[in-house]
Design an enzyme around this catalytic site. Structure first.
Site, short mmCIF file in Angstrom:
data_model
loop_
_atom_site.label_atom_id
_atom_site.label_comp_id
_atom_site.label_asym_id
_atom_site.label_seq_id
_atom_site.Cartn_x
_atom_site.Cartn_y
_atom_site.Cartn_z
N GLU A 1 -2.25 -6.94 7.29
CA GLU A 1 -0.96 -6.84 7.97
C GLU A 1 -0.94 -7.70 9.24
OE1 GLU A 1 1.96 -6.84 7.77
OE2 GLU A 1 2.67 -4.79 7.52
N HIS B 1 0.82 -1.21 0.00
CA HIS B 1 0.00 0.00 0.00
C HIS B 1 0.86 1.27 0.00
CE1 HIS B 1 0.97 0.92 4.20
NE2 HIS B 1 0.85 -0.37 4.44
#
Length: 212
Positions: free
Chosen positions: A81, A8
């Site tokens: 994550e 990201h």
């Protein structure tokens, strides 16, 4: 099957080196800029579908890269994550005991102890490995090009598995993938292979997030 695995774009917490994990922090404007530049770099690349972590920083990165493409965007929690539990929000640069304990995650991952409510690196390897295995075995996707939008540690776990290295001690052997870097993975006969790693489509100097 070809995978375009992207980390990201930048967030405000990335910028000041605060621990994010499962905390749902959006992209900042610089992060959106990186995603837009990546979108330009992938403009002529065929993408048939996209899979994103459900966290907004990864999802928005995918949406920006896809632009006007009318293709499915699927969410999969297996590529979110790693969860840092009580360490989330902690400064990586702090000199307090909690910050020093967290820094082992980057500086000496074999000595890192996951705090209450957190995941271990082994658990991250397990869920991202399950995701990769399902992709490799999914017959109906074998001829597709797939964008995968994920995070620094989750991306590293995926790529380490492809390299054949599940060592916790050498988890960061290739360091943290830069924001909006793209790694191309070819899957043939169920076997993934890294073709290009950490390709950058923006001109700015890459900011290293880790502390090593």
């Amino acid at each position: 099957m070809v995978l375009y695995v992207v980390r990201h774009g930048e967030t405000d917490w990335n910028k000041v080196k605060r621990v994010q994990g499962h905390t749902d922090i959006p992209l900042n404007e610089y992060g959106r800029h990186l995603a837009r530049e990546t979108a330009k770099g992938l403009k002529e690349t065929r993408i048939d579908l996209a899979i994103t972590s459900p966290l907004i920083r990864a999802k928005e990165t995918a949406q920006i890269i896809l632009g006007t493409r009318q293709i499915p965007l699927l969410e999969d929690p297996r590529i979110k994550e790693i969860g840092f539990g009580e360490y989330e929000g902690v400064s990586c640069n702090g000199e307090d005991p909690v910050s020093r304990a967290f820094r082992l995650f980057f500086n000496a991952p074999g000595e890192y102890i996951a705090p209450k409510g957190a995941e271990t690196i082994e658990e991250l390897y397990e869920r991202t490995g399950d995701f990769l295995k399902e992709l490799c075995e999914k017959e109906e996707w074998q001829q597709k090009n797939i964008l995968i939008s994920t995070h620094g540690a989750a991306m590293t776990a995926l790529l380490n598995r492809i390299r054949g290295s599940l060592s916790v001690e050498s988890f960061w052997q290739e360091k943290v993938p830069p924001n909006c870097s793209v790694t191309t993975v070819q899957i043939e006969n169920g076997v993934p292979c890294i073709v290009r790693e950490n390709e950058i489509f923006y001109k700015e100097k890459v900011r290293q997030w880790n502390t090593v």
